[in-house]
Design an enzyme around this catalytic site. Structure first.
Site, short mmCIF file in Angstrom:
data_model
loop_
_atom_site.label_atom_id
_atom_site.label_comp_id
_atom_site.label_asym_id
_atom_site.label_seq_id
_atom_site.Cartn_x
_atom_site.Cartn_y
_atom_site.Cartn_z
N LYS A 20 0.83 -1.06 -0.30
CA LYS A 20 -0.04 -0.24 -0.14
C LYS A 20 0.93 1.39 -0.34
O LYS A 20 1.44 1.17 0.87
CB LYS A 20 -0.97 0.00 1.23
CG LYS A 20 -1.67 1.33 1.95
CD LYS A 20 -2.31 1.13 2.73
CE LYS A 20 -3.28 2.92 3.02
NZ LYS A 20 -4.38 2.94 4.32
N ASP A 49 -2.55 10.14 3.93
CA ASP A 49 -3.99 10.20 3.94
C ASP A 49 -4.29 10.58 4.67
O ASP A 49 -4.64 10.57 6.43
CB ASP A 49 -3.97 7.89 4.53
CG ASP A 49 -5.30 8.18 4.83
OD1 ASP A 49 -6.38 8.63 4.10
OD2 ASP A 49 -5.69 6.79 5.83
N LYS A 56 -10.01 12.87 8.14
CA LYS A 56 -9.42 12.31 9.62
C LYS A 56 -9.63 13.51 9.91
O LYS A 56 -9.20 14.27 10.28
CB LYS A 56 -8.44 11.54 9.86
CG LYS A 56 -7.79 10.42 8.90
CD LYS A 56 -7.00 9.94 8.64
CE LYS A 56 -6.32 8.80 8.47
NZ LYS A 56 -7.64 7.88 8.28
N GLU A 90 -9.33 3.77 1.76
CA GLU A 90 -8.89 3.82 0.72
C GLU A 90 -7.77 3.17 0.51
O GLU A 90 -6.82 2.67 -0.88
CB GLU A 90 -8.26 5.35 0.55
CG GLU A 90 -6.87 5.08 1.05
CD GLU A 90 -6.98 5.55 2.76
OE1 GLU A 90 -7.79 5.67 2.93
OE2 GLU A 90 -5.62 5.04 2.67
N ARG A 135 -7.49 -0.22 0.66
CA ARG A 135 -8.07 -1.74 0.89
C ARG A 135 -9.01 -1.00 -1.08
O ARG A 135 -9.01 -2.33 -2.18
CB ARG A 135 -9.67 -1.95 1.80
CG ARG A 135 -10.34 -0.97 1.43
CD ARG A 135 -11.60 -1.45 2.64
NE ARG A 135 -10.64 -1.14 3.82
CZ ARG A 135 -11.69 -1.65 4.66
NH1 ARG A 135 -12.79 -1.84 5.10
NH2 ARG A 135 -11.31 -0.48 6.35
N1 BES Z 1 -4.14 4.57 7.26
C1 BES Z 1 -5.12 4.53 7.61
C2 BES Z 1 -4.78 3.57 8.68
C3 BES Z 1 -4.20 3.68 9.84
C4 BES Z 1 -4.73 3.82 10.90
C5 BES Z 1 -2.80 3.22 10.27
C6 BES Z 1 -3.82 4.20 12.51
C7 BES Z 1 -1.82 3.39 10.18
C8 BES Z 1 -2.64 4.21 12.08
C9 BES Z 1 -6.96 3.84 6.92
O1 BES Z 1 -6.15 4.18 5.34
C10 BES Z 1 -7.95 4.51 7.10
O2 BES Z 1 -7.82 5.45 7.27
N2 BES Z 1 -8.97 3.19 7.90
C11 BES Z 1 -9.89 3.46 8.68
C12 BES Z 1 -11.66 2.70 7.66
C13 BES Z 1 -12.37 2.13 8.64
C14 BES Z 1 -12.84 4.14 7.89
C15 BES Z 1 -13.33 1.32 7.78
C16 BES Z 1 -9.99 3.18 10.29
O3 BES Z 1 -9.03 2.05 10.80
O4 BES Z 1 -9.97 3.42 10.67
ZN ZN Z 2 -4.37 4.87 4.61
MN MN Z 3 -7.61 5.69 5.45
#
Ligand code: BES
Ligand code: ZN
Ligand code: MN
Length: 492
Positions: free
Chosen positions: A257, A262, A269, A341, A343
């Site tokens: 990835k 992000d 976020k 994003e 996935r």
């Molecule tokens: N990049 C994030 C996951 C992440 C969070 C990595 C904290 C490292 C530290 C990923 O893209 C994400 O935002 N995932 C969401 C998914 C949800 C919206 C279904 C998450 O984990 O909250």
């Molecule tokens: Zn991410």
């Molecule tokens: Mn994300």
């Protein structure tokens, strides 16, 4: 530079000589060294406990100016990781003392729970990994890496490990490169730039590289990936690395990835969670590092690295929650949340690369979910696979490299959490719980008919604080794990 030596340590002239020692054992059979350790242990301030160190200056009988003794605790508890850690700490100490070269006396105590050769390997790894500072953006460089590190051992052990220094250096240099890519700020690694950086490193190692630009991605119908990159002013890229040795019997596909930042997109976020999101390309960095290392030490398998690179941003063109896109595979996805994003880009990258290369084994690495951090903390990655042998191989490689992986389930009955009323699947699960699992299940829909493992590295990819052999920032997690897997552990 790492060197294994068997000359007389007393006559060698390192600036700093490093002796690992235990509480109840000197760890060195050489009478002179053992005497020195015993002398230090007579001081109350040094008991050989883990974390303690003791310094001699200008020791009679030694040409080294400084002798550093490092405590390792109990002999019966010694393991490869304790040697990596001590070596990393010792090298950090040398950097503080502004030395440019150091030598380790490799313990040869026959009562250690590991062989001298294994102690040697672990010391070399820890020293090489610890010999690194990310100071590219500092005008005044406070510490700089050592020029050379030597390891003194017996002629016999040196003879059995002639290729070791080169092997460890090529893997650890790749780890350090991956760390730098992750630590680099997002403004300096937008997808077009990062693609070039990755390509240059891979080509230097003799890997064939192809970069797919936005036009090519549109032509190939990477609908999910393009939806993620739509809100960014930087255009997406997919870097394809191909290490193809003659006579390779198997093709191993690695996908990482590569979200260079992000923001979450329109599902922005909240403040605190934006912190560290420059590291959301750690999977891609690990794969790029592993493929270059694999090429450098001539791995016998064909190894393909596929790195989808995008920036997840907001603008008038950004993808909206509720949008439906058609992925490369033809499946439609309802984008329930623009922050899920990773996935989406992996869905296209996995399906396309599996189609094109027909690999025997596919592994993806991704900082995929916050839920994984909640489940396993910052030191463990989660591994998901329906293939027991592959999952076990990843866990075993994790134990050997101390890039620890814990297997998680892929329960069929959780798939219904990804149902969409309007599209084939939703990228947003209908339940908060088990977020790392539902993310892995989403990916599995795009890795059909292949032996596949997904490794969620959201926890260990990035460290806020320094540890024994890694500074703050990107950790390079995954490079050593994948190299170990490629070299020795892949199931047939
Ligand atoms: N990049 C994030 C996951 C992440 C969070 C990595 C904290 C490292 C530290 C990923 O893209 C994400 O935002 N995932 C969401 C998914 C949800 C919206 C279904 C998450 O984990 O909250
Ligand atoms: Zn991410
Ligand atoms: Mn994300």
């Amino acid at each position: 530079m790492l060197k294994i030596r068997y000359a007389d340590l007393r006559k060698a002239r390192p600036e700093v000589l490093i002796l690992p020692v235990c509480r109840e054992a000197t760890l060195h059979t050489d009478g002179f060294l053992a005497g020195l350790v015993e002398k230090a242990l007579r001081y109350e301030s040094f008991q050989g406990k883990s974390g303690e160190h003791f310094v001699f200056f200008e020791t009679p009988g030694l040409t080294a100016t400084t002798t550093l003794l490092f405590g390792m605790g109990k002999r019966s508890k010694l393991n490869p990781e304790s040697f990596r850690a001590i070596a990393g700490k010792a090298i950090q100490q040398c950097m503080k003392m502004r030395s440019s070269q150091a030598a380790f006396a490799v313990p040869d105590d026959p009562d250690m729970p590991l062989e001298t050769g294994d102690a040697l390997r672990a010391l070399m790894e820890g020293a090489c990994l610890g010999n690194h500072v990310f100071n590219r953006y500092k005008e005044k460089k406070k510490h700089t890496a050592l020029r050379s590190i030597a390891f003194f051992t017996s002629r016999e052990v040196a003879g059995r490990h002639v290729a070791l220094a080169g092997e460890i250096a090529s893997v650890c240099e790749s780890v350090k490169r991956a760390r730098e890519w992750v630590s680099m700020p997002a403004n300096e690694k937008r997808p077009e730039m990062l693609a070039k950086t990755f390509a240059a490193a891979a080509r230097k190692a003799g890997v064939r590289v192809e970069i797919l630009d936005e036009k090519a991605l549109k032509r190939k119908k990477f609908g999910a990936l393009l939806a993620v990159s739509a809100g960014s002013g930087s255009r997406p890229r997919v870097v394809v690395m191909d290490h193809r040795p003659k006579g390779a019997r198997r093709t191993i596909l690695l996908v990482g990835k590569g979200v260079t930042f992000d923001s979450g997109g329109i599902n922005l976020k909240p403040g605190n969670s934006l912190d560290g999101m420059k590291a959301d390309m750690s999977g891609a960095a690990a794969v790029a590092g592993a493929v270059t290392a694999a090429a450098a030490h001539k791995t016998k398998h064909r190894v393909i690295g596929v790195l989808p690179l995008v920036e997840n941003m907001i603008s008038g063109d950004a993808t909206r929650p509720g949008d439906i896109v058609t992925t490369y595979s033809g499946k439609t996805v309802e984008i329930g949340n623009t922050d899920a994003e990773g996935r989406l880009i992996l869905a296209d990258a996995l399906a396309w690369a599996i189609d094109r290369y027909n690999p025997q084994i596919t592994i993806d690495l991704a900082t995929l979910t916050g839920a994984c951090l909640v489940a396993l903390g910052t030191k463990f990655a989660a591994v998901f696979s329906e293939d027991d042998a592959l999952a076990a191989a990843v866990v075993a490689a994790g134990a050997r490299t101390h890039e620890r992986c814990w297997r998680m389930p892929l329960p069929e009955d959780y798939r219904e959490l990804l149902k969409s009323d309007f599209a084939d699947i939703s990228n947003m699960p209908s339940s908060r719980w088990g977020g790392a699992i539902t993310a892995a299940l989403f990916l599995s829909e795009f890795a059909k008919n292949t032996r596949w493992a997904h490794i969620d590295i959201a926890g260990p990819a990035y460290a806020k604080k320094a540890s024994a052999y890694c500074g703050p920032g990107g950790t390079g997690f995954g490079v050593r794990l994948l190299c170990d897997l490629l070299e020795r552990e892949l199931p047939e």
